[in-house]
Design a protein around this motif. Structure first.
Motif, short mmCIF file in Angstrom:
data_model
loop_
_atom_site.label_atom_id
_atom_site.label_comp_id
_atom_site.label_asym_id
_atom_site.label_seq_id
_atom_site.Cartn_x
_atom_site.Cartn_y
_atom_site.Cartn_z
N SER A 289 6.32 10.30 0.59
CA SER A 289 5.53 9.08 0.45
C SER A 289 5.91 8.03 1.47
O SER A 289 7.04 8.00 1.98
N LEU B 102 -6.97 0.01 2.25
CA LEU B 102 -6.37 1.33 2.08
C LEU B 102 -6.83 2.27 3.19
O LEU B 102 -6.01 2.95 3.84
N VAL C 132 0.86 -1.18 0.00
CA VAL C 132 0.00 0.00 0.00
C VAL C 132 0.89 1.23 0.00
O VAL C 132 1.85 1.32 0.79
N SER D 263 -2.12 10.88 -3.62
CA SER D 263 -1.99 9.67 -4.44
C SER D 263 -2.07 8.45 -3.53
O SER D 263 -1.58 8.48 -2.39
N THR D 264 -2.69 7.39 -4.02
CA THR D 264 -2.72 6.13 -3.28
C THR D 264 -2.40 4.98 -4.23
O THR D 264 -2.57 5.09 -5.45
N TYR D 265 -1.96 3.87 -3.65
CA TYR D 265 -1.53 2.70 -4.43
C TYR D 265 -1.83 1.46 -3.60
O TYR D 265 -1.63 1.45 -2.38
N HIS D 266 -2.30 0.42 -4.25
CA HIS D 266 -2.51 -0.87 -3.58
C HIS D 266 -2.37 -1.97 -4.61
O HIS D 266 -3.05 -1.95 -5.65
N ILE E 136 -4.45 3.90 6.19
CA ILE E 136 -4.31 5.34 6.45
C ILE E 136 -4.67 5.64 7.90
O ILE E 136 -3.98 6.42 8.58
N ILE F 181 -3.61 13.94 1.19
CA ILE F 181 -3.25 12.77 0.41
C ILE F 181 -3.52 13.07 -1.06
O ILE F 181 -4.63 13.42 -1.44
N VAL G 179 1.06 5.58 0.01
CA VAL G 179 0.35 6.83 0.28
C VAL G 179 1.27 7.99 -0.07
O VAL G 179 2.36 8.11 0.50
#
Length: 541
Positions: A367, A386, A297, A407-410, A390, A405, A299
């Motif tokens: 990040s 996610l 994950v 950008s997010t990624y998983h 957080i 925030i 952030v």
């Protein structure tokens, strides 16, 4: 009907292990060979993803530290400039009861409250006394923890943390894999530090590490692959294995082509390999191997890096106030791991979930990369992971509720960690030789299933040494003697050793008459099957 192409050695997978094999084959310049991968780029489980906003995330926490000069030489050839790399001193902590305890936890109990210090020291004394009279080896990892560290540290850190990592209780793991990965404390030093209110210095082989300036860890392996001849590499459907016929020594690919081989170096997960082979005996054996899934994950945040974060590298979280077991401040590894400060990005939401203005604004940016394990014994609420991650960052004071925030990624990696289960050695002692008798060298993080030699340098050398064994019968030290490879006192001696393989290669009739380069004597896994279909090995931890 014969195969479309025939080679002496076929390498499946362009992660570190496969590329190690290909580099050595290219260097020897003797056997004919090809290397294939179902992805469109090299890297495997050491690759890097980039979000639409420009944040980079590795497939988990990867850094470069090495036990092998040959490995160093190969990656320095691929990225030869001084500005290709950053060198860092590891700054790592364990988050425990609102404190940042320097890593390793067991060497720095002086940071704890007095009550916890007493529990830890009591356990260490009991463990030291037990070790003096015990005449048997620990039966599992849990017993090893108790004998080495005692009940206090076991309950405070080792048991809960390792469950979060492995998604299996420590009672279900063997302890032969440990090597240099777990620090055994010196009780006198620990007690002295408690009395003097001091902390211990850096420990372990990765106390100093390198990281590529650009393109993340995956950039290393793309660069290594670029040093190989273009005509020797196949990607995508040309490299996606659909069938391995071990009897005829032919591999079939998704585009319908077939490649015949003399020897096969396979770095796909060995349970995937067994499925492609359709060999019932091999498939039955792989059911005794266990693994966990890893969720990565990411952030991305707007703002200056907070002072509370400082120069931290990676951080450990044994408590249940967050789903992740490790956090990496990925922006600290390289300024190119996130967008440059003049990039304009909208705010997705504040960390507490509050919506705010989505007008695109400039940075700076930083990040965090998180890792969460999953198994049937440790399920994960994937849909809310996610959001829960957080919230875990807020709970552990890594970020504040009002942080922006952007950008997010998983991404989930089905085969994340090869579990050193109690059954593992019995399976591998039968499985790997059986495959080798068929001309198949199953190597790599999940090819040979040995986590203790699963770092990037180990994985690369598993491929190199497999080729040396194929060509001239050399001993595969990394696979067969991981304790020797990982013993730090042996490292410098081994780095100094080198010898020429020319005479051995010539005696096997595969040398073209030119002098071979030297290689030291003592010298992630890649899945090429595509997708995450059900495996024959067990994700039961």
């Amino acid at each position: 009907m014969g195969a479309d192409i025939n080679v002496d050695v076929l390498v499946i997978g362009m992660g570190p292990t496969g590329l190690g094999a290909a580099k050595r084959l290219n260097q020897i310049n003797g056997p004919s060979w090809l290397i294939v991968d179902s992805s469109d780029k090299a890297g495997g489980l050491a690759s890097t993803d980039v979000t639409d906003e420009g944040f980079l995330y590795d497939v988990g926490g990867h850094v470069i530290f090495s036990h092998y000069k040959y490995f160093d030489d190969c990656i320095d050839e691929a990225l030869p400039k001084d500005d290709d790399w950053y060198t860092h001193q590891r700054i790592s902590y364990v988050r425990y009861k609102g404190l940042w305890v320097p890593y390793p936890f067991q060497n720095n109990i002086s940071i704890l409250t007095k009550d916890d210090q007493v529990k830890a020291v009591d356990g260490l004394i009991d463990a030291a006394m037990e070790c003096r009279v015990s005449n048997t080896k620990p039966k599992d990892f849990d017993q090893w923890i108790l004998r080495m560290l005692g009940q206090g540290i076991a309950d405070m850190f080792m048991r809960p943390y390792n469950f979060k990592v492995w998604a299996v209780p420590t009672t279900k793991m063997q302890c032969e894999w440990l090597g240099e990965r777990v620090a055994a404390p010196d009780i006198k030093t620990v007690v002295n530090n408690v009395i003097l209110n001091k902390v211990a210095g850096n420990w372990g082989p990765n106390a100093t590490f390198r990281f590529p300036a650009r393109d993340g860890t995956g950039g290393i392996w793309i660069a290594v692959a670029d040093t190989l001849p273009k005509e020797k590499k196949r990607f995508g459907k040309q490299g996606e294995v659909t069938k391995v016929d071990a009897e005829k020594k032919v591999v079939t690919f998704a585009d319908g082509t077939t490649i015949g081989y003399g020897k096969l170096v396979s770095t796909m997960a060995v349970d995937h390999l067994a499925e492609k082979m359709g060999n019932q005996e091999v498939q039955t054996l792989t059911k005794g191997l266990h693994y966990s899934t890893t969720h990565v994950v990411g952030v991305g945040l707007r703002g200056e890096r907070p002072e509370r974060i400082g120069d931290k590298c990676w951080l450990y979280f044994p408590e249940d106030n967050c789903p992740f077991y490790r956090a990496t401040i990925f922006s600290n590894y390289s300024p190119y791991n996130q967008p440059q400060s003049d990039a304009k990005l909208p705010t997705l939401y504040l960390a507490d979930g509050t919506k705010t203005s989505s007008e695109a604004k400039e940075g700076p940016y930083w990040s965090i990369m998180l890792e969460v394990s999953e198994s049937s014994m440790k399920p994960v609420d994937v849909e809310n992971l996610l959001k829960d991650s957080i919230q875990g960052l807020i709970n552990t004071e890594m970020i504040k509720p009002e942080d922006e925030i952007v950008s997010t990624y998983h991404r989930a990696f089905d085969h994340g960690y090869p579990t050193p289960s109690l059954e593992r050695e019995g399976v591998l002692r039968e499985l790997l030789p059986k495959l080798q008798d068929m001309g198949i060298y199953s190597r790599g993080r999940f090819g040979s299933w040995r986590y203790e030699v699963g770092n990037q340098d180990h994985s690369f050398m598993l491929g190199v040494e497999a080729v040396d064994h194929i060509v001239n019968g050399a001993v595969e030290l990394t696979l067969n003697y991981p304790d020797f490879v990982n013993t730090r006192k042996n490292t410098e001696r081994r780095l100094a050793q080198s010898f020429n393989f020319a005479s051995s290669a010539q005696s096997n009739g595969i040398h073209d008459g030119t002098e071979l380069p030297t290689r030291e004597r003592a010298s992630s896994k890649v899945s090429t099957s595509g997708g995450h279909s059900r495996k024959s090995s067990k994700q039961v931890k």
